[in-house]
Design an enzyme around this catalytic site. Structure first.
Site, PDB file in Angstrom:
ATOM      1  N   MET A  41       2.699  -5.803  -7.737  1.00  0.00           N
ATOM      2  CA  MET A  41       1.391  -5.213  -7.422  1.00  0.00           C
ATOM      3  C   MET A  41       1.534  -4.103  -6.395  1.00  0.00           C
ATOM      4  O   MET A  41       2.399  -4.169  -5.525  1.00  0.00           O
ATOM      5  CB  MET A  41       0.472  -6.322  -6.885  1.00  0.00           C
ATOM      6  CG  MET A  41      -0.917  -5.898  -6.475  1.00  0.00           C
ATOM      7  SD  MET A  41      -1.062  -5.395  -4.705  1.00  0.00           S
ATOM      8  CE  MET A  41      -1.509  -6.951  -3.946  1.00  0.00           C
ATOM      9  N   HIS A  72       0.869  -1.174   0.000  1.00  0.00           N
ATOM     10  CA  HIS A  72       0.000   0.000   0.000  1.00  0.00           C
ATOM     11  C   HIS A  72       0.911   1.230   0.000  1.00  0.00           C
ATOM     12  O   HIS A  72       1.985   1.197   0.619  1.00  0.00           O
ATOM     13  CB  HIS A  72      -0.839   0.083   1.274  1.00  0.00           C
ATOM     14  CG  HIS A  72      -1.737  -1.081   1.511  1.00  0.00           C
ATOM     15  ND1 HIS A  72      -1.340  -2.204   2.187  1.00  0.00           N
ATOM     16  CD2 HIS A  72      -3.041  -1.284   1.197  1.00  0.00           C
ATOM     17  CE1 HIS A  72      -2.345  -3.055   2.267  1.00  0.00           C
ATOM     18  NE2 HIS A  72      -3.384  -2.533   1.671  1.00  0.00           N
ATOM     19  N   ASP A  96     -11.810 -11.731  10.370  1.00  0.00           N
ATOM     20  CA  ASP A  96     -10.815 -11.898   9.310  1.00  0.00           C
ATOM     21  C   ASP A  96      -9.502 -12.376   9.921  1.00  0.00           C
ATOM     22  O   ASP A  96      -8.813 -11.634  10.609  1.00  0.00           O
ATOM     23  CB  ASP A  96     -10.631 -10.531   8.638  1.00  0.00           C
ATOM     24  CG  ASP A  96      -9.767 -10.599   7.406  1.00  0.00           C
ATOM     25  OD1 ASP A  96      -9.486 -11.694   6.907  1.00  0.00           O
ATOM     26  OD2 ASP A  96      -9.367  -9.515   6.941  1.00  0.00           O
ATOM     27  N   ASP A 118       2.374   1.847   3.311  1.00  0.00           N
ATOM     28  CA  ASP A 118       3.328   0.867   3.845  1.00  0.00           C
ATOM     29  C   ASP A 118       4.753   1.350   3.537  1.00  0.00           C
ATOM     30  O   ASP A 118       5.684   1.112   4.307  1.00  0.00           O
ATOM     31  CB  ASP A 118       3.182  -0.502   3.162  1.00  0.00           C
ATOM     32  CG  ASP A 118       1.833  -1.138   3.390  1.00  0.00           C
ATOM     33  OD1 ASP A 118       1.165  -0.795   4.385  1.00  0.00           O
ATOM     34  OD2 ASP A 118       1.449  -1.990   2.559  1.00  0.00           O
ATOM     35  N   ASP A 139      -5.089 -13.612  -3.614  1.00  0.00           N
ATOM     36  CA  ASP A 139      -4.581 -13.470  -2.243  1.00  0.00           C
ATOM     37  C   ASP A 139      -4.788 -14.791  -1.511  1.00  0.00           C
ATOM     38  O   ASP A 139      -5.928 -15.204  -1.246  1.00  0.00           O
ATOM     39  CB  ASP A 139      -5.329 -12.351  -1.495  1.00  0.00           C
ATOM     40  CG  ASP A 139      -4.721 -10.984  -1.740  1.00  0.00           C
ATOM     41  OD1 ASP A 139      -3.783 -10.873  -2.560  1.00  0.00           O
ATOM     42  OD2 ASP A 139      -5.180 -10.017  -1.113  1.00  0.00           O
ATOM     43  N   LYS A 194     -14.948  -8.286  -0.288  1.00  0.00           N
ATOM     44  CA  LYS A 194     -15.001  -8.760   1.106  1.00  0.00           C
ATOM     45  C   LYS A 194     -16.403  -8.466   1.628  1.00  0.00           C
ATOM     46  O   LYS A 194     -16.940  -7.393   1.353  1.00  0.00           O
ATOM     47  CB  LYS A 194     -13.947  -8.020   1.940  1.00  0.00           C
ATOM     48  CG  LYS A 194     -13.740  -8.607   3.331  1.00  0.00           C
ATOM     49  CD  LYS A 194     -12.633  -7.873   4.109  1.00  0.00           C
ATOM     50  CE  LYS A 194     -12.412  -8.517   5.462  1.00  0.00           C
ATOM     51  NZ  LYS A 194     -11.461  -7.751   6.299  1.00  0.00           N
ATOM     52  N   HIS A 203     -11.595 -13.917   2.548  1.00  0.00           N
ATOM     53  CA  HIS A 203     -12.777 -13.065   2.388  1.00  0.00           C
ATOM     54  C   HIS A 203     -13.991 -13.860   1.932  1.00  0.00           C
ATOM     55  O   HIS A 203     -15.116 -13.581   2.367  1.00  0.00           O
ATOM     56  CB  HIS A 203     -12.466 -11.924   1.416  1.00  0.00           C
ATOM     57  CG  HIS A 203     -11.446 -10.956   1.946  1.00  0.00           C
ATOM     58  ND1 HIS A 203     -11.045  -9.845   1.257  1.00  0.00           N
ATOM     59  CD2 HIS A 203     -10.759 -10.928   3.115  1.00  0.00           C
ATOM     60  CE1 HIS A 203     -10.135  -9.188   1.965  1.00  0.00           C
ATOM     61  NE2 HIS A 203      -9.943  -9.824   3.096  1.00  0.00           N
ATOM     62  N   GLU A 213      -9.639 -13.209  -2.487  1.00  0.00           N
ATOM     63  CA  GLU A 213      -8.856 -13.623  -1.309  1.00  0.00           C
ATOM     64  C   GLU A 213      -9.553 -14.776  -0.600  1.00  0.00           C
ATOM     65  O   GLU A 213     -10.748 -14.696  -0.285  1.00  0.00           O
ATOM     66  CB  GLU A 213      -8.685 -12.443  -0.343  1.00  0.00           C
ATOM     67  CG  GLU A 213      -8.013 -12.886   0.953  1.00  0.00           C
ATOM     68  CD  GLU A 213      -7.590 -11.754   1.868  1.00  0.00           C
ATOM     69  OE1 GLU A 213      -7.208 -10.676   1.365  1.00  0.00           O
ATOM     70  OE2 GLU A 213      -7.640 -11.957   3.100  1.00  0.00           O
ATOM     71  N   GLU A 253     -10.806  -6.359  -5.033  1.00  0.00           N
ATOM     72  CA  GLU A 253     -10.737  -7.389  -3.983  1.00  0.00           C
ATOM     73  C   GLU A 253     -11.986  -7.311  -3.123  1.00  0.00           C
ATOM     74  O   GLU A 253     -12.124  -6.430  -2.284  1.00  0.00           O
ATOM     75  CB  GLU A 253      -9.490  -7.156  -3.128  1.00  0.00           C
ATOM     76  CG  GLU A 253      -9.348  -8.158  -2.012  1.00  0.00           C
ATOM     77  CD  GLU A 253      -8.080  -7.923  -1.193  1.00  0.00           C
ATOM     78  OE1 GLU A 253      -7.060  -7.489  -1.772  1.00  0.00           O
ATOM     79  OE2 GLU A 253      -8.117  -8.144   0.019  1.00  0.00           O
ATOM     80  N   ASP A 264      -1.497 -13.015   1.418  1.00  0.00           N
ATOM     81  CA  ASP A 264      -2.005 -11.874   2.193  1.00  0.00           C
ATOM     82  C   ASP A 264      -2.396 -12.408   3.566  1.00  0.00           C
ATOM     83  O   ASP A 264      -3.577 -12.599   3.869  1.00  0.00           O
ATOM     84  CB  ASP A 264      -3.194 -11.243   1.483  1.00  0.00           C
ATOM     85  CG  ASP A 264      -3.617  -9.948   2.186  1.00  0.00           C
ATOM     86  OD1 ASP A 264      -2.925  -9.534   3.129  1.00  0.00           O
ATOM     87  OD2 ASP A 264      -4.638  -9.375   1.782  1.00  0.00           O
ATOM     88  N   ASP A 321      -6.723 -14.226   8.355  1.00  0.00           N
ATOM     89  CA  ASP A 321      -5.476 -14.106   7.574  1.00  0.00           C
ATOM     90  C   ASP A 321      -4.392 -15.059   8.058  1.00  0.00           C
ATOM     91  O   ASP A 321      -3.223 -14.666   8.229  1.00  0.00           O
ATOM     92  CB  ASP A 321      -4.959 -12.655   7.632  1.00  0.00           C
ATOM     93  CG  ASP A 321      -5.764 -11.712   6.745  1.00  0.00           C
ATOM     94  OD1 ASP A 321      -6.535 -12.194   5.901  1.00  0.00           O
ATOM     95  OD2 ASP A 321      -5.616 -10.495   6.900  1.00  0.00           O
TER      96      ASP A 321
END
Lengths: 383, 383, 383, 383
Positions: free
Chosen positions: B88, B54, B255, B57, B245, B183, B220, B217, B181, B287, B257
């Site tokens: 990406m 991102h 969530d 980030d 993802d 969710k 998700h 993902e 993406e 992810d 992950d």
């Protein structure tokens, strides 16, 4: 307010809904079967506008041609007598063992052929009775294990079947649109085209996407814990809300098909408000059935309750739209220039250089707690 | 088998994944922050091919232009040093309070403008670092109450934003595709474009649908209890599987992950088998993040585990495809003339009159229990 | 009806509820921190009866003894000034990284010792402020993988800690009861004592079961899709409903902690009706927080909404109990001799030989559809 | 390893499992009925140790006494011939319309009496066939609307019935223990005693708690998304794991009753490992059924698969326990003095004053990612 249904409300029920015998995976029927004619009269008695059916709700799968003719004749007579109409019909492609691995997506080409055969005949029957919407619920189009069927292949088969049937309808000159009804699971472990979204996407890949829309069902989206309103809104915005199945369902459970509004009247309220606000003109079809504790008196109470709750919520939607405090909050929430930013290279360049006070943007109070509380109070009848 | 990752495997991680500090709604960070440069080296050490990010980030939201330049310079140097690539990039449109009611679908037009501004700049940053896929996760595009936002209006705003940004990318001549993406919920009560299906449908309504695909993902879709493979297969068949993802997630929960394959190795197996069988060429992006119990040693174990499990499952997919008993069952299951029935009026008429032995169709044994058991045994390594 | 809260309603809030800053896994705080004194005044302003806290809501984990004394002095002054009381307190055994693998069930004996140390001190603090109920929410008592901790061992550790702390409270002569708060998951992958049932069973294995009861929370049971009323009723019947946490939650999702009644007013109605019908005398504690879209104006609207909805539903429970048609249906439903069949060998022998007309038993109409529809209509305010 | 079942494995199946006809809410039977005698021979052929039944699986509800005698005689002869035993029996209190509103908790006292009558007779039948465990699954003990039944009253009725039946069993001198089987929903909207926890708590309120334990079922806890192992461990620690029902189930769905290990082999692994590690001596009962796609060949493949997967996972549990790297990690995780802190006033006072370095406690790496990855690799057979 009397909350009494009228034909203008377009309330319909399937023969299989008020005719549900109360059989479930762990129990035997609790109600005796009624004939289609009896069910039409029952629906007329409670004030319904129309009646829908699967081919085999009306005509048994093993009826002779003569029996079929007699049944249809009696049924049409009952319609004439009561004034009920048949806006929608559909095919039973799930009860017979032949469809145990799917109909249009079965691995067996003979089953796929039989499914087309049965559907063409069921379409003829529906059209003969006046249906202009034809629903496809692919209840067996799925798997218990992904070892058994290739999902890409299944998608191709489903598409070929719908393309074939669209062509058939066009050839016959029928005034008929198709409406796909998605569901994530049950009776299969996983069903293809699991949600409103998956079905909307799939439609865009068909030969005649303009003929095919959606029949979203409250319970089917709520089984997966999805926000039903959002799916309906997407279907509506894409011009694909051809029909709707109203009932209720606790999330994350078996398919309950409870009376409309029986589980969560707040989400039912937002749904009714949406349908009325946008001017949806189709049937309000109740695809639900009475609890297994009920006799046919209870079935009538169930059917009346579905329609009455819809009308109560419709009146509450009107109140909500007329509530000055709610409208003031909405005006505040939607303040500012709401017109979209049209793209041009110059606009983009300027916007990229524009400076923003993100702290100020984040500091704004949005008053959604107050707005939702007012909504609850309209719903509970204390405003 | 060594199950050692190589660049050809295209394993990528986000800066935010191995850089996750272990903060959650009930707890404070358990790991100290690493710089982007440190994270690139950590990823190189464990054998990753690429790193995604991102905007924030890499570059803090309040960095000066000079700081930004220095950060990017250092980051690119680390990439050169390690050989990692950036396939990406994406925008953080969810952490700052400015986005508390959404970014592209916020009710506040100034927030929507800021979201476009921030995304154009983030696209520039991503492209500068080499990204050819740009992900849109609309984590704040939703509501806690449907009183607060009109879902049709929200859909229009989302579309306008994506159309604007597609035009921007084309104008800039960037070699960049968008990947949505979906969710269903969290952090909002309900998020718009809840599933792979909803996003696929939405894409068909854009000005440049060819530029926009999916970044599904695992977690998700599984949060909503949906079969992830089926969504991926639909995206693939529509030519829209632009990115993926990978992680893991127990259905019906927050969530999580988790490490790829950590919750359910059987569904992970079918997914890997699909990606390998169809020849998916994009990144295998993890992810996910390490449990909060871990130090950075644990983070490395986590990252190595994601890749190793993928490679183990890939080898199992090869075994499954080569297993004679499995292949014999598949041949039996798919016996018969599998070519589709092309529509013609004559074909339809003949098919409508054809007679079917539905009892025989229903009596066929399909051997899916055996097939699934063999699959389990390949998975468990006992064949 | 004014629906204005009074002290007799025993409405309480945690410092952490109206003091929630709106931080979530994907976003930064949206509200500035208020001091405990400011929060007490906010609660007084909206009409609350009491305020509850975790030790570190009031006293920071790293406060010096002198700072602690000053904070407590100021807090007590605010209580005196506003008239608010502190019926309940609890320990924060989840935020600090020390507790990342649990507190009482941590695999690390030093962490378990620290948890006892911290809890004894927090109990002292709670008692000093007047608390007579002490809540244990074991938010970190769980696992992400069952490889990491033996569930039987974890159970023993949990028991030892509670036995130790019961002994401590008795030794100190405190007038204090413990209330366990179950939750199935989040922030851990799985949390031990997942539901009201698991916690009720566990209590029976303690040294002083009479000192320990339940603090069931709406959201925690509904996350698992369970019927909250049924759990509350079981706790009540076992004499274990020591406290209750009211809020709302969509099933199968992250822990939402929404305003009471905001998701499903019908299930909230049955809950309020139960608490009022059985004469529950404890706090009505709202363990919820305002949407992240709100400023402190919204926080007050949120808090007022919780209490107001409770009072509205309480009035509806009264109406339901007074509704002649509903009462007539209930009388019909519960007709017959409802006294239990006392066991004796002779009674059993006779009953075993008695003949039953099971068809007649199955044919009875139970009118539950009508009863539920009437309930919906009371709820919606149209009767 | 041959993974071939032997009597020592105590693998049992219900008559209703291999005898399941493949009827579901949307479809008709796909398999012809087999007689109990045929089913016993089928189970012997696949290598089962025992067979369990509901009264009406063996003896139709409307059988005459003479028919009953003949059926039992034939059944016992088949048992003798095959060597199969009957460790468990149960009552069908859910199929007949008489039980549409529950059996022991029905609002109708005549239904409650009939349920006792039917159960005493079914207990006699079970004992006559050798059963020493008697299961109570209260599939109809629940509601669709909480308006219809008072949950406290229902709890009392359930207790009275179990107390009555315990007294009956004691009076008859039967060597028989009761095992309650909880389930959250389906076929009722909500079922009382929703989980293992609720049932364990309830047992402590009975007249003869020592006679009553649990029969937890994988699918029933997983329907609610709960960690089944944790419930089983709690039952075990309380001495209440009297029986167990093995199958598989995706969370948040209809009751699937899939082949053991078919959905998630990792959670099945932890379960088998627990049962073997603690030395559980009871039946491993498979309460599952074959996919509806199968003939009786598929039913045998299903039954063989259940047992084979159990044995494969048992061998993997042995490997896990013998793996040096796993054991080293476990030793590290459980390092330190693990003995509990016994309470004394002096110990408490000292502990309260002890100083802790919470930062050091939080900084420890726990290596659970590595441990779980090793577990996955044992499971996948690559170590």
């Amino acid at each position: 307010m009397s909350y009494t249904p009228s034909p203008a409300d377009k309330f319909t029920f399937g023969l299989w809904t008020v005719g549900n015998l109360g059989r479930d995976p762990f129990g035997e029927p609790v109600r005796r079967p009624l004939t289609p004619v009896e069910l039409v009269h029952l629906l007329a008695e409670v004030g319904a506008y129309g009646v829908n059916f699967h081919d085999n709700d009306l005509v048994p799968i093993d009826a002779t041609p003569a029996e079929r003719e007699q049944i249809v004749r009696d049924f049409k007579a009952a319609l004439r007598e009561t004034g009920l109409v048949v806006p929608m019909a559909t095919t039973n492609l799930f009860s017979d063992p032949a469809f145990k691995d799917g109909a249009f997506t079965s691995n067996d080409p003979a089953v796929r052929a039989y499914a087309l055969h049965k559907t063409m005949r069921a379409i003829d029957l529906g059209v003969e009775c006046g249906a202009t919407t034809y629903v496809f619920w692919g209840g067996r189009e799925g798997v218990e294990t992904d070892a058994a069927k290739d999902p890409v292949e299944a998608s191709k088969r489903f598409r070929e079947a719908l393309n074939f049937l669209c062509a058939y309808v066009r050839d016959q000159g029928y005034d008929l649109r198709f409406a796909l009804e998605p569901k994530p699971n049950e009776p299969r472990g996983d069903i293809y085209l699991a949600t409103v979204g998956h079905a909307l996407a799939f439609i865009t890949t068909l030969d005649h996407p303009e003929m095919v829309g959606l029949n979203p069902e409250v319970a089917h989206e709520q089984m997966a814990g999805l926000n039903f309103l959002h799916g309906v809104a997407q279907a509506w915005e894409m011009g694909k809300l051809f029909h709707i199945d109203l009932n209720d369902q606790a999330p994350g459970r078996y398919d309950q098909d409870f009376r409309f509004g029986a589980v969560n009247p707040k989400s039912a309220f937002f749904l009714v408000k949406f349908l009325e606000d946008v001017g949806y003109q189709g049937s309000r079809h109740f695809d639900a059935h009475a609890y297994r504790t009920e006799s046919y008196e209870g079935v009538k109470a169930f059917a009346r309750g579905c329609m009455r709750t819809y009308l109560i919520l419709k009146e509450k939607a009107r109140q909500w739209n007329a509530d000055p405090e709610i409208q003031a909050l909405l005006a505040e929430i939607n303040a500012g220039d709401q017109s979209p930013i049209a793209y041009s290279p110059a606009t983009a360049a300027a916007l990229k250089e524009r400076s923003f006070d993100r702290h100020a943007l984040g500091a704004r109070n949005l008053a959604y707690e107050r707005l939702d509380q007012l909504t609850v109070e309209v719903l509970l009848g204390v405003r």
